[in-house]
Design a protein around this motif. Sequence first.
Motif, PDB file in Angstrom:
ATOM      1  N   HIS A   1      -7.112  -1.587  -6.574  1.00 29.37           N
ATOM      2  CA  HIS A   1      -6.621  -2.872  -7.064  1.00 29.37           C
ATOM      3  C   HIS A   1      -5.697  -2.608  -8.257  1.00 29.37           C
ATOM      4  CE1 HIS A   1      -6.556  -6.863  -8.907  1.00 29.37           C
ATOM      5  NE2 HIS A   1      -6.994  -7.341  -7.743  1.00 29.37           N
ATOM      6  N   GLU A   2      -4.425  -2.961  -8.103  1.00 24.45           N
ATOM      7  CA  GLU A   2      -3.421  -2.585  -9.099  1.00 24.45           C
ATOM      8  C   GLU A   2      -3.756  -3.083 -10.501  1.00 24.45           C
ATOM      9  OE1 GLU A   2      -0.255  -4.416  -7.029  1.00 24.45           O
ATOM     10  OE2 GLU A   2       0.485  -2.548  -6.164  1.00 24.45           O
TER      11      GLU A   2
ATOM     12  N   SER B   1       0.830  -1.198   0.000  1.00 25.00           N
ATOM     13  CA  SER B   1       0.000   0.000   0.000  1.00 25.00           C
ATOM     14  C   SER B   1       0.870   1.256   0.000  1.00 25.00           C
ATOM     15  CB  SER B   1      -0.932   0.002   1.208  1.00 25.00           C
ATOM     16  OG  SER B   1      -1.695   1.183   1.253  1.00 25.00           O
TER      17      SER B   1
ATOM     18  N   LYS C   1      -0.705 -11.462 -12.571  1.00 26.11           N
ATOM     19  CA  LYS C   1      -1.408 -11.767 -11.338  1.00 26.11           C
ATOM     20  C   LYS C   1      -0.931 -10.821 -10.253  1.00 26.11           C
ATOM     21  CE  LYS C   1      -1.800 -16.692 -12.474  1.00 26.11           C
ATOM     22  NZ  LYS C   1      -1.474 -18.078 -12.061  1.00 26.11           N
ATOM     23  N   SER C   2      -1.769 -10.575  -9.283  1.00 30.25           N
ATOM     24  CA  SER C   2      -1.399  -9.692  -8.185  1.00 30.25           C
ATOM     25  C   SER C   2      -0.202 -10.261  -7.435  1.00 30.25           C
ATOM     26  CB  SER C   2      -2.562  -9.520  -7.203  1.00 30.25           C
ATOM     27  OG  SER C   2      -3.655  -8.895  -7.847  1.00 30.25           O
TER      28      SER C   2
ATOM     29  N   LYS D   1       2.471   1.954  -3.454  1.00 24.78           N
ATOM     30  CA  LYS D   1       1.617   2.676  -4.400  1.00 24.78           C
ATOM     31  C   LYS D   1       1.608   4.174  -4.091  1.00 24.78           C
ATOM     32  CE  LYS D   1      -2.174   0.073  -4.040  1.00 24.78           C
ATOM     33  NZ  LYS D   1      -1.866  -1.263  -3.493  1.00 24.78           N
TER      34      LYS D   1
ATOM     35  N   LYS E   1      -6.648  -4.225 -11.842  1.00 25.17           N
ATOM     36  CA  LYS E   1      -7.867  -3.656 -12.424  1.00 25.17           C
ATOM     37  C   LYS E   1      -7.626  -2.241 -12.906  1.00 25.17           C
ATOM     38  CE  LYS E   1     -11.205  -6.432  -9.793  1.00 25.17           C
ATOM     39  NZ  LYS E   1     -12.280  -6.405  -8.766  1.00 25.17           N
TER      40      LYS E   1
ATOM     41  N   HIS F   1      -7.363   1.295  -1.236  1.00 27.47           N
ATOM     42  CA  HIS F   1      -8.555   0.686  -1.819  1.00 27.47           C
ATOM     43  C   HIS F   1      -8.391   0.353  -3.307  1.00 27.47           C
ATOM     44  CE1 HIS F   1     -10.467   1.969   1.892  1.00 27.47           C
ATOM     45  NE2 HIS F   1     -10.066   3.207   1.654  1.00 27.47           N
TER      46      HIS F   1
END
Length: 388
Positions: free
Chosen positions: A274-275, A133, A386-387, A136, A277, A272
């Motif tokens: 989502h990387e 988090s 993938k995440s 980002k 998406k 909140h």
Amino acid sequence: MHAAAPPKDLRKAFPAVIVTLIAIHACMAVTRVASSLWVLKQGYGEWTVGVLLSLFAVAPILLSLWAGRLSDKHGFHRPVGVGVLLALGGALVAVSWQSIWTLGLSCLASGGAIAVAAVAIQREAGLMADDASQLKKVFSWVALGPALSNAIAPVMAGLLIDHVSFRAAFALAALLPLLAWGLAQRVPRHPPAPPLAGTKVRPAWDLLRMPALRRLLLVNIALSASWDSHSFVVPVVGHARELSASSIGLVLGSFAVAATLVRLAIVRWAVHLHELKALRSAMLLAMLMLGLYAWLPGTAGLMFGSAVLGIALGSVQPMVLSMLHQVTPADRHGQALGLRMLTVNSATVAMPMGFGLLASALGAAAPMILMASLLLLAQWPARALKSP
């Protein structure tokens, strides 16, 4: 080599790290706009603009992997110092004499400067985050550096060109690296830990064995090329429509302002977000606007299209850098960042020249339609990600 713990007071220097990046990047942005408009005014044509813009990517191809190793070995200040010297030297050449050759040298040097400095700055910023988090958030601030410089520098360059001279714009570019070096001195010095005895440093290419990194680099290449197509098309379309240098600067600035705002939004709502998406949505929005851009009416239409592209493409870099730091070993972040810089510039070095040929043969819309098609193809590796 193992990762050393950063000093406790390092985070206090984060603003200085960001403004250092802004100053060095603004030198490149001023050089890019002033050089493009100078060659168009001299009647050289779109293909020459493409050649000049390609030069910004040549030096990073040669320097990026070296910059990564330098950052992993020495930390922040040495590679930033190299970047400052390159940027200052290139700008002084353009101030001394404006010709197609001196401006080419200036573009080459300022492109190399941002490549070397940015790898070190991105690595340093990554040390200031404790989890995904925070990564980002940190890289949203890092991405704000180029966005802010692109918002301010083209407008300032356009005003100086219209009301003073091209030489004045290049003089501004020469002052910015000096500001960057002064700010860099505010960052605590903390050399990375030396390699463990008997440890062999592996080459950066070894990182390509990681499937997640390979896919991430492919997506990054497509998005970076789309950014380049916008930088190329705006001066060409603006010149063809007889817009002033100030109006062209406003169109470029609207892109940068939108990119800045979306990155500020990421800072606020990173927890909140989502990387993957966000990344895929940005690719779709950019693809649609690239296909429509050249038909937008007037300065206001171009500003709107640039703002939409700024939102889409501006949201990408924080996601890519955050994911890159999560999928690579901590003691090889410099190498991974250098490899990212190398692959992006290697793939896009021919793009501006290709854009020039396409624009000359098929019209200004052709480069952006090509990039829209490339983003469509890039959906495949994006779907495979993938995440972390």
